[in-house]
Design a protein around this motif. Structure first.
Motif, PDB file in Angstrom:
ATOM      1  N   GLN A 309       1.002  -1.274  -0.066  1.00  0.00           N
ATOM      2  CA  GLN A 309       0.019  -0.054   0.011  1.00  0.00           C
ATOM      3  C   GLN A 309       0.942   1.332  -0.040  1.00  0.00           C
ATOM      4  OE1 GLN A 309      -1.156   2.808   1.760  1.00  0.00           O
ATOM      5  NE2 GLN A 309      -2.957   2.975   0.953  1.00  0.00           N
ATOM      6  N   GLU A 310       0.699   2.076  -1.057  1.00  0.00           N
ATOM      7  CA  GLU A 310       1.585   3.240  -1.197  1.00  0.00           C
ATOM      8  C   GLU A 310       0.722   4.538  -1.281  1.00  0.00           C
ATOM      9  OE1 GLU A 310       4.485   3.501  -0.980  1.00  0.00           O
ATOM     10  OE2 GLU A 310       5.042   1.495  -1.301  1.00  0.00           O
ATOM     11  N   TYR A 311       1.155   5.932  -0.828  1.00  0.00           N
ATOM     12  CA  TYR A 311       0.534   7.007  -1.241  1.00  0.00           C
ATOM     13  C   TYR A 311       1.580   7.805  -1.745  1.00  0.00           C
ATOM     14  CZ  TYR A 311      -0.774  11.631   0.148  1.00  0.00           C
ATOM     15  OH  TYR A 311      -1.303  13.024   0.057  1.00  0.00           O
ATOM     16  N   ASP A 318      -3.903   7.264  -3.568  1.00  0.00           N
ATOM     17  CA  ASP A 318      -3.512   5.852  -2.525  1.00  0.00           C
ATOM     18  C   ASP A 318      -3.333   4.950  -3.865  1.00  0.00           C
ATOM     19  OD1 ASP A 318      -3.157   6.320   0.397  1.00  0.00           O
ATOM     20  OD2 ASP A 318      -4.720   7.905  -0.328  1.00  0.00           O
ATOM     21  N   ASP A 330      -8.613   6.691  -3.772  1.00  0.00           N
ATOM     22  CA  ASP A 330      -8.146   7.636  -2.645  1.00  0.00           C
ATOM     23  C   ASP A 330      -8.771   6.964  -1.182  1.00  0.00           C
ATOM     24  OD1 ASP A 330      -7.884   9.640  -4.388  1.00  0.00           O
ATOM     25  OD2 ASP A 330      -9.701  11.057  -3.865  1.00  0.00           O
ATOM     26  N   ASP A 331      -7.778   6.996  -0.354  1.00  0.00           N
ATOM     27  CA  ASP A 331      -7.945   6.648   1.120  1.00  0.00           C
ATOM     28  C   ASP A 331      -7.808   7.641   2.016  1.00  0.00           C
ATOM     29  OD1 ASP A 331      -7.988   4.769   3.172  1.00  0.00           O
ATOM     30  OD2 ASP A 331      -6.677   3.211   2.277  1.00  0.00           O
ATOM     31  N   LYS A 333      -5.296   9.152   3.639  1.00  0.00           N
ATOM     32  CA  LYS A 333      -4.291  10.296   3.163  1.00  0.00           C
ATOM     33  C   LYS A 333      -4.903  11.061   2.326  1.00  0.00           C
ATOM     34  CE  LYS A 333      -0.144   8.231   5.161  1.00  0.00           C
ATOM     35  NZ  LYS A 333       1.244   7.491   4.862  1.00  0.00           N
ATOM     36  N   SER A 334      -5.165  10.477   1.092  1.00  0.00           N
ATOM     37  CA  SER A 334      -5.534  11.494   0.058  1.00  0.00           C
ATOM     38  C   SER A 334      -6.770  12.083   0.014  1.00  0.00           C
ATOM     39  CB  SER A 334      -5.535  10.528  -1.390  1.00  0.00           C
ATOM     40  OG  SER A 334      -6.318   9.517  -0.978  1.00  0.00           O
TER      41      SER A 334
END
Length: 368
Positions: A309-311, A318, A330-331, A333-334
Protein backbone atom coordinates in the motif's frame (compact mmCIF):
# COMPACT_ATOMS: atom_id res chain seq x y z
CA UNK A 1 -40.62 22.78 3.88
CA UNK A 2 -38.03 25.48 4.47
CA UNK A 3 -34.51 24.68 3.41
CA UNK A 4 -31.74 24.50 6.03
CA UNK A 5 -29.22 27.32 6.18
CA UNK A 6 -27.05 27.05 3.07
CA UNK A 7 -24.60 29.84 3.74
CA UNK A 8 -21.93 27.26 4.58
CA UNK A 9 -19.17 25.11 3.19
CA UNK A 10 -20.51 22.23 1.12
CA UNK A 11 -19.67 18.75 2.35
CA UNK A 12 -21.84 16.80 -0.04
CA UNK A 13 -22.50 13.20 -0.88
CA UNK A 14 -24.41 11.39 -3.61
CA UNK A 15 -26.65 8.46 -2.80
CA UNK A 16 -26.91 6.29 -5.90
CA UNK A 17 -29.67 3.75 -6.48
CA UNK A 18 -27.24 1.04 -7.52
CA UNK A 19 -28.93 -2.26 -8.34
CA UNK A 20 -25.68 -4.25 -8.11
CA UNK A 21 -24.62 -3.12 -4.63
CA UNK A 22 -27.63 -1.23 -3.22
CA UNK A 23 -27.36 1.17 -0.28
CA UNK A 24 -30.52 1.80 1.81
CA UNK A 25 -31.18 5.51 2.29
CA UNK A 26 -31.63 4.89 6.01
CA UNK A 27 -28.00 3.73 6.23
CA UNK A 28 -26.54 7.06 5.01
CA UNK A 29 -24.53 8.72 7.83
CA UNK A 30 -26.32 12.04 7.29
CA UNK A 31 -24.54 13.75 10.18
CA UNK A 32 -21.35 13.64 8.14
CA UNK A 33 -22.79 15.80 5.35
CA UNK A 34 -24.26 19.25 4.79
CA UNK A 35 -25.81 18.31 1.42
CA UNK A 36 -27.05 14.99 0.05
CA UNK A 37 -27.93 14.27 -3.57
CA UNK A 38 -30.47 11.57 -4.50
CA UNK A 39 -29.33 10.03 -7.78
CA UNK A 40 -30.75 9.57 -10.28
CA UNK A 41 -34.19 10.78 -11.23
CA UNK A 42 -35.00 9.91 -14.84
CA UNK A 43 -36.27 11.79 -17.88
CA UNK A 44 -39.10 10.27 -19.86
CA UNK A 45 -37.78 10.05 -23.45
CA UNK A 46 -41.21 10.85 -24.89
CA UNK A 47 -42.68 13.51 -22.60
CA UNK A 48 -39.34 14.79 -21.22
CA UNK A 49 -40.84 14.96 -17.77
CA UNK A 50 -38.76 14.06 -14.74
CA UNK A 51 -39.79 10.98 -12.77
CA UNK A 52 -38.41 8.67 -10.09
CA UNK A 53 -37.14 5.28 -11.29
CA UNK A 54 -40.03 2.96 -10.60
CA UNK A 55 -38.07 0.29 -8.72
CA UNK A 56 -36.68 2.93 -6.33
CA UNK A 57 -39.73 5.18 -6.03
CA UNK A 58 -40.19 4.61 -2.31
CA UNK A 59 -36.60 5.55 -1.45
CA UNK A 60 -36.70 8.71 -3.57
CA UNK A 61 -40.10 9.82 -2.30
CA UNK A 62 -39.02 9.50 1.35
CA UNK A 63 -35.40 10.57 0.86
CA UNK A 64 -35.57 13.97 2.58
CA UNK A 65 -37.71 12.68 5.43
CA UNK A 66 -35.34 9.76 6.01
CA UNK A 67 -32.00 11.62 5.99
CA UNK A 68 -33.38 14.55 8.00
CA UNK A 69 -34.59 12.08 10.60
CA UNK A 70 -30.90 11.63 11.40
CA UNK A 71 -29.68 15.15 10.59
CA UNK A 72 -32.43 17.82 10.49
CA UNK A 73 -29.93 20.34 9.08
CA UNK A 74 -28.96 18.39 5.97
CA UNK A 75 -29.97 19.90 2.62
CA UNK A 76 -31.27 17.52 -0.05
CA UNK A 77 -31.07 17.83 -3.82
CA UNK A 78 -32.74 15.68 -6.45
CA UNK A 79 -30.13 14.75 -9.04
CA UNK A 80 -31.36 14.10 -12.56
CA UNK A 81 -29.03 12.29 -14.86
CA UNK A 82 -27.07 9.45 -16.26
CA UNK A 83 -23.69 7.93 -15.45
CA UNK A 84 -22.32 7.34 -18.94
CA UNK A 85 -21.21 9.38 -21.93
CA UNK A 86 -23.69 9.45 -24.79
CA UNK A 87 -23.82 11.79 -27.76
CA UNK A 88 -27.42 10.80 -28.45
CA UNK A 89 -28.71 10.99 -24.91
CA UNK A 90 -32.19 12.01 -23.83
CA UNK A 91 -30.62 15.17 -22.45
CA UNK A 92 -29.30 16.20 -25.85
CA UNK A 93 -32.78 15.75 -27.28
CA UNK A 94 -34.70 17.56 -24.54
CA UNK A 95 -32.28 20.50 -24.47
CA UNK A 96 -32.67 21.13 -28.20
CA UNK A 97 -36.18 22.67 -28.14
CA UNK A 98 -37.91 25.26 -26.00
CA UNK A 99 -41.04 23.18 -25.39
CA UNK A 100 -39.15 20.06 -24.29
CA UNK A 101 -36.92 22.15 -22.02
CA UNK A 102 -40.06 23.67 -20.51
CA UNK A 103 -41.56 20.22 -19.86
CA UNK A 104 -38.36 19.09 -18.17
CA UNK A 105 -38.01 22.25 -16.07
CA UNK A 106 -41.60 22.44 -14.88
CA UNK A 107 -41.79 18.76 -13.96
CA UNK A 108 -38.45 18.88 -12.13
CA UNK A 109 -39.57 21.78 -9.96
CA UNK A 110 -42.92 20.14 -9.25
CA UNK A 111 -41.30 16.82 -8.32
CA UNK A 112 -38.73 18.46 -6.04
CA UNK A 113 -41.39 20.48 -4.22
CA UNK A 114 -43.76 17.52 -3.89
CA UNK A 115 -41.17 15.49 -2.00
CA UNK A 116 -39.46 18.25 0.01
CA UNK A 117 -36.15 18.45 -1.84
CA UNK A 118 -34.30 21.73 -1.39
CA UNK A 119 -32.68 21.77 -4.78
CA UNK A 120 -32.11 20.19 -8.16
CA UNK A 121 -28.93 18.91 -9.76
CA UNK A 122 -28.19 18.12 -13.40
CA UNK A 123 -25.87 15.22 -14.19
CA UNK A 124 -25.52 15.36 -17.98
CA UNK A 125 -22.16 13.76 -18.76
CA UNK A 126 -21.19 15.11 -21.22
CA UNK A 127 -22.51 17.52 -23.87
CA UNK A 128 -20.42 16.43 -26.84
CA UNK A 129 -21.00 18.95 -29.63
CA UNK A 130 -20.97 22.73 -29.99
CA UNK A 131 -24.75 22.64 -30.44
CA UNK A 132 -25.27 20.56 -27.29
CA UNK A 133 -23.19 23.02 -25.27
CA UNK A 134 -25.26 25.91 -26.59
CA UNK A 135 -28.48 24.05 -25.77
CA UNK A 136 -27.18 23.32 -22.27
CA UNK A 137 -26.73 27.06 -21.86
CA UNK A 138 -30.34 27.69 -22.88
CA UNK A 139 -31.55 24.99 -20.51
CA UNK A 140 -29.65 26.43 -17.55
CA UNK A 141 -30.76 30.01 -18.19
CA UNK A 142 -34.41 28.97 -18.46
CA UNK A 143 -34.14 26.64 -15.46
CA UNK A 144 -32.55 29.37 -13.34
CA UNK A 145 -35.28 31.84 -14.28
CA UNK A 146 -37.97 29.25 -13.54
CA UNK A 147 -36.77 28.38 -10.01
CA UNK A 148 -36.50 32.10 -9.22
CA UNK A 149 -40.02 32.76 -10.53
CA UNK A 150 -41.47 29.79 -8.62
CA UNK A 151 -39.91 31.08 -5.40
CA UNK A 152 -41.30 34.58 -5.92
CA UNK A 153 -44.73 33.18 -6.78
CA UNK A 154 -45.02 30.79 -3.82
CA UNK A 155 -42.90 32.48 -1.16
CA UNK A 156 -40.82 29.32 -0.77
CA UNK A 157 -37.03 29.50 -0.49
CA UNK A 158 -35.54 29.31 -3.97
CA UNK A 159 -34.55 25.81 -4.98
CA UNK A 160 -30.79 25.34 -5.25
CA UNK A 161 -29.60 24.64 -8.78
CA UNK A 162 -26.38 22.67 -9.33
CA UNK A 163 -24.74 20.79 -12.18
CA UNK A 164 -22.02 18.14 -12.32
CA UNK A 165 -19.47 19.08 -14.98
CA UNK A 166 -16.26 17.85 -16.59
CA UNK A 167 -13.12 18.76 -14.66
CA UNK A 168 -12.22 21.36 -17.33
CA UNK A 169 -14.50 24.03 -18.86
CA UNK A 170 -13.73 22.47 -22.24
CA UNK A 171 -14.88 18.96 -23.08
CA UNK A 172 -13.07 17.59 -26.13
CA UNK A 173 -12.90 20.88 -28.08
CA UNK A 174 -16.22 22.28 -26.92
CA UNK A 175 -16.47 25.07 -24.35
CA UNK A 176 -19.10 24.85 -21.63
CA UNK A 177 -21.62 27.73 -21.57
CA UNK A 178 -19.76 29.50 -18.76
CA UNK A 179 -21.94 32.64 -18.90
CA UNK A 180 -25.12 30.60 -18.38
CA UNK A 181 -23.44 28.52 -15.65
CA UNK A 182 -22.25 31.62 -13.80
CA UNK A 183 -25.63 33.30 -14.16
CA UNK A 184 -27.90 30.37 -13.28
CA UNK A 185 -26.21 27.85 -10.97
CA UNK A 186 -25.45 28.08 -7.27
CA UNK A 187 -22.34 26.00 -7.84
CA UNK A 188 -20.81 23.27 -10.00
CA UNK A 189 -19.77 19.78 -8.89
CA UNK A 190 -16.38 19.10 -10.47
CA UNK A 191 -16.02 15.49 -11.63
CA UNK A 192 -12.37 15.23 -10.60
CA UNK A 193 -11.83 11.48 -10.93
CA UNK A 194 -11.74 8.76 -13.58
CA UNK A 195 -8.70 10.51 -15.06
CA UNK A 196 -7.13 7.09 -15.56
CA UNK A 197 -8.84 3.71 -15.64
CA UNK A 198 -8.26 0.58 -17.72
CA UNK A 199 -10.78 1.74 -20.34
CA UNK A 200 -8.77 4.93 -20.91
CA UNK A 201 -5.29 3.62 -20.11
CA UNK A 202 -5.20 -0.06 -21.02
CA UNK A 203 -1.43 -0.59 -21.05
CA UNK A 204 -0.43 1.32 -17.91
CA UNK A 205 -1.80 2.06 -14.47
CA UNK A 206 -2.43 5.68 -13.51
CA UNK A 207 -3.45 8.11 -10.74
CA UNK A 208 -7.21 7.53 -10.81
CA UNK A 209 -8.16 10.83 -9.18
CA UNK A 210 -5.01 12.94 -9.23
CA UNK A 211 -5.17 16.31 -7.49
CA UNK A 212 -1.87 17.26 -9.12
CA UNK A 213 -0.16 15.81 -12.17
CA UNK A 214 3.31 16.68 -13.40
CA UNK A 215 3.60 13.63 -15.66
CA UNK A 216 5.92 14.71 -18.47
CA UNK A 217 4.03 12.84 -21.19
CA UNK A 218 0.72 14.62 -20.55
CA UNK A 219 -0.08 17.37 -23.10
CA UNK A 220 -3.08 18.41 -21.02
CA UNK A 221 -2.50 17.12 -17.47
CA UNK A 222 -5.38 15.04 -16.19
CA UNK A 223 -5.72 16.40 -12.66
CA UNK A 224 -8.11 18.38 -10.52
CA UNK A 225 -5.83 21.37 -10.02
CA UNK A 226 -5.62 22.11 -13.74
CA UNK A 227 -9.39 21.96 -14.00
CA UNK A 228 -9.90 24.19 -10.96
CA UNK A 229 -7.51 26.79 -12.37
CA UNK A 230 -9.20 26.77 -15.78
CA UNK A 231 -12.71 27.02 -14.34
CA UNK A 232 -11.60 29.78 -11.97
CA UNK A 233 -10.24 31.76 -14.92
CA UNK A 234 -13.67 31.65 -16.51
CA UNK A 235 -16.65 33.44 -14.95
CA UNK A 236 -17.15 30.55 -12.49
CA UNK A 237 -15.18 31.61 -9.43
CA UNK A 238 -13.47 29.18 -7.04
CA UNK A 239 -16.09 29.94 -4.39
CA UNK A 240 -18.68 28.29 -6.65
CA UNK A 241 -16.69 25.13 -7.31
CA UNK A 242 -17.20 21.91 -5.31
CA UNK A 243 -14.48 19.28 -5.68
CA UNK A 244 -15.43 15.68 -6.40
CA UNK A 245 -13.93 12.93 -4.23
CA UNK A 246 -14.37 9.32 -5.38
CA UNK A 247 -15.40 6.62 -2.95
CA UNK A 248 -14.22 4.12 -5.56
CA UNK A 249 -11.14 3.40 -7.63
CA UNK A 250 -9.86 1.42 -10.60
CA UNK A 251 -8.18 -1.99 -10.77
CA UNK A 252 -5.72 -3.08 -13.45
CA UNK A 253 -4.07 -6.38 -14.27
CA UNK A 254 -0.32 -5.83 -14.12
CA UNK A 255 1.72 -7.02 -17.10
CA UNK A 256 4.14 -9.41 -15.39
CA UNK A 257 5.82 -10.45 -18.64
CA UNK A 258 7.86 -7.24 -18.81
CA UNK A 259 11.20 -7.49 -17.01
CA UNK A 260 11.22 -4.74 -14.36
CA UNK A 261 12.52 -4.05 -10.89
CA UNK A 262 9.93 -4.93 -8.25
CA UNK A 263 9.61 -1.30 -7.11
CA UNK A 264 8.93 -0.12 -10.68
CA UNK A 265 6.47 -2.93 -11.30
CA UNK A 266 4.09 -1.65 -8.63
CA UNK A 267 4.55 2.10 -9.21
CA UNK A 268 2.12 4.56 -10.81
CA UNK A 269 2.22 4.09 -14.61
CA UNK A 270 3.44 0.49 -14.23
CA UNK A 271 2.83 -1.69 -17.33
CA UNK A 272 -0.64 -3.24 -17.35
CA UNK A 273 -2.91 -5.27 -19.57
CA UNK A 274 -6.42 -4.00 -19.04
CA UNK A 275 -8.94 -4.24 -16.21
CA UNK A 276 -8.78 -6.72 -13.38
CA UNK A 277 -11.11 -9.67 -13.59
CA UNK A 278 -14.76 -9.02 -12.76
CA UNK A 279 -14.44 -11.22 -9.68
CA UNK A 280 -10.99 -10.44 -8.28
CA UNK A 281 -10.58 -12.73 -5.30
CA UNK A 282 -14.13 -12.35 -4.06
CA UNK A 283 -14.64 -8.63 -4.70
CA UNK A 284 -16.63 -7.04 -7.51
CA UNK A 285 -14.74 -5.18 -10.23
CA UNK A 286 -16.57 -3.73 -13.23
CA UNK A 287 -15.05 -5.74 -16.11
CA UNK A 288 -15.56 -2.92 -18.62
CA UNK A 289 -13.43 -0.25 -16.95
CA UNK A 290 -12.00 -1.84 -13.80
CA UNK A 291 -13.90 0.39 -11.37
CA UNK A 292 -14.23 -0.91 -7.82
CA UNK A 293 -15.90 0.55 -4.73
CA UNK A 294 -13.77 1.65 -1.78
CA UNK A 295 -15.35 -0.93 0.56
CA UNK A 296 -14.46 -3.66 -1.94
CA UNK A 297 -10.89 -2.34 -2.15
CA UNK A 298 -10.47 -2.54 1.62
CA UNK A 299 -11.86 -6.07 1.61
CA UNK A 300 -9.35 -6.99 -1.11
CA UNK A 301 -6.52 -5.51 0.98
CA UNK A 302 -7.57 -7.60 3.96
CA UNK A 303 -7.47 -10.71 1.80
CA UNK A 304 -3.90 -9.80 0.79
CA UNK A 305 -1.89 -8.75 3.87
CA UNK A 306 1.29 -9.29 1.83
CA UNK A 307 0.26 -6.53 -0.59
CA UNK A 308 1.95 -3.14 -0.95
CA UNK A 309 0.00 0.00 0.00
CA UNK A 310 1.49 3.34 -1.08
CA UNK A 311 0.60 7.03 -0.99
CA UNK A 312 1.84 9.55 -3.56
CA UNK A 313 2.08 13.15 -2.35
CA UNK A 314 2.98 14.20 -5.92
CA UNK A 315 -0.40 13.11 -7.28
CA UNK A 316 -2.32 12.94 -3.96
CA UNK A 317 -3.56 9.40 -4.52
CA UNK A 318 -3.29 6.03 -2.82
CA UNK A 319 -2.59 2.73 -4.56
CA UNK A 320 -2.37 -0.93 -3.60
CA UNK A 321 -0.90 -3.92 -5.38
CA UNK A 322 -1.01 -7.63 -4.68
CA UNK A 323 -0.09 -10.50 -6.97
CA UNK A 324 -1.02 -9.26 -10.48
CA UNK A 325 -3.63 -6.65 -9.47
CA UNK A 326 -2.97 -2.90 -9.05
CA UNK A 327 -5.64 -0.56 -7.65
CA UNK A 328 -5.59 3.24 -7.69
CA UNK A 329 -8.00 5.04 -5.35
CA UNK A 330 -8.41 7.64 -2.59
CA UNK A 331 -7.89 6.56 1.02
CA UNK A 332 -7.70 8.56 4.25
CA UNK A 333 -4.38 10.24 3.38
CA UNK A 334 -5.44 11.46 -0.05
CA UNK A 335 -8.93 12.52 1.04
CA UNK A 336 -7.45 14.46 3.97
CA UNK A 337 -4.93 16.22 1.72
CA UNK A 338 -7.54 17.05 -0.91
CA UNK A 339 -9.95 18.52 1.62
CA UNK A 340 -7.15 20.61 3.11
CA UNK A 341 -6.09 21.99 -0.27
CA UNK A 342 -9.69 22.55 -1.38
CA UNK A 343 -10.17 24.79 1.65
CA UNK A 344 -6.79 26.47 2.02
CA UNK A 345 -5.05 26.35 -1.35
CA UNK A 346 -7.91 26.71 -3.83
CA UNK A 347 -10.51 28.41 -1.58
CA UNK A 348 -13.32 26.25 -3.00
CA UNK A 349 -16.90 26.19 -1.80
CA UNK A 350 -16.46 22.61 -0.65
CA UNK A 351 -16.31 19.01 -1.78
CA UNK A 352 -18.62 16.09 -2.47
CA UNK A 353 -18.37 12.30 -2.51
CA UNK A 354 -19.42 9.96 -5.30
CA UNK A 355 -20.97 7.91 -3.85
CA UNK A 356 -21.81 7.26 -0.20
CA UNK A 357 -22.55 3.58 -0.84
CA UNK A 358 -18.88 3.03 -1.63
CA UNK A 359 -17.73 4.00 1.86
CA UNK A 360 -16.88 1.51 4.56
CA UNK A 361 -18.36 2.15 7.99
CA UNK A 362 -18.20 5.90 7.32
CA UNK A 363 -14.38 5.93 7.24
CA UNK A 364 -14.11 8.36 4.33
CA UNK A 365 -17.26 10.33 5.18
CA UNK A 366 -15.79 11.54 8.47
CA UNK A 367 -12.39 12.37 6.92
CA UNK A 368 -11.49 15.95 6.18
Amino acid sequence: MASPNDDRVVKGGYWYCDNKLPTPVASIPSNNFTHLFAAFAEVNPTTYEVTFPEEHREQFSTFTLTVQGINPDVTTLLSIGETGVSTTSTFASLASHFNTRKSFINSSISLARSYDFHGLSLHWLYPSTKEEMANLGSLLLEWGAAVKHESELTGNDKLLLVAAVYYRPTYRTFLYPVDAIAGSLDWINLVAYDFYNPALSWNATGPFAALYNGHIHEIIPRSADHGIIEWSQSKVTATRIVLGLPFYGAAWLLDLDIDLEDSTRTDIFAPAEGPADGQADGVYVDPSDGTILYNQIKYFEERHPEGIQEYSADYVVDYFSAENIWIGYDDIKSITAKVKDAKNEFKLLGYYAWHVGGDRQGILSITG
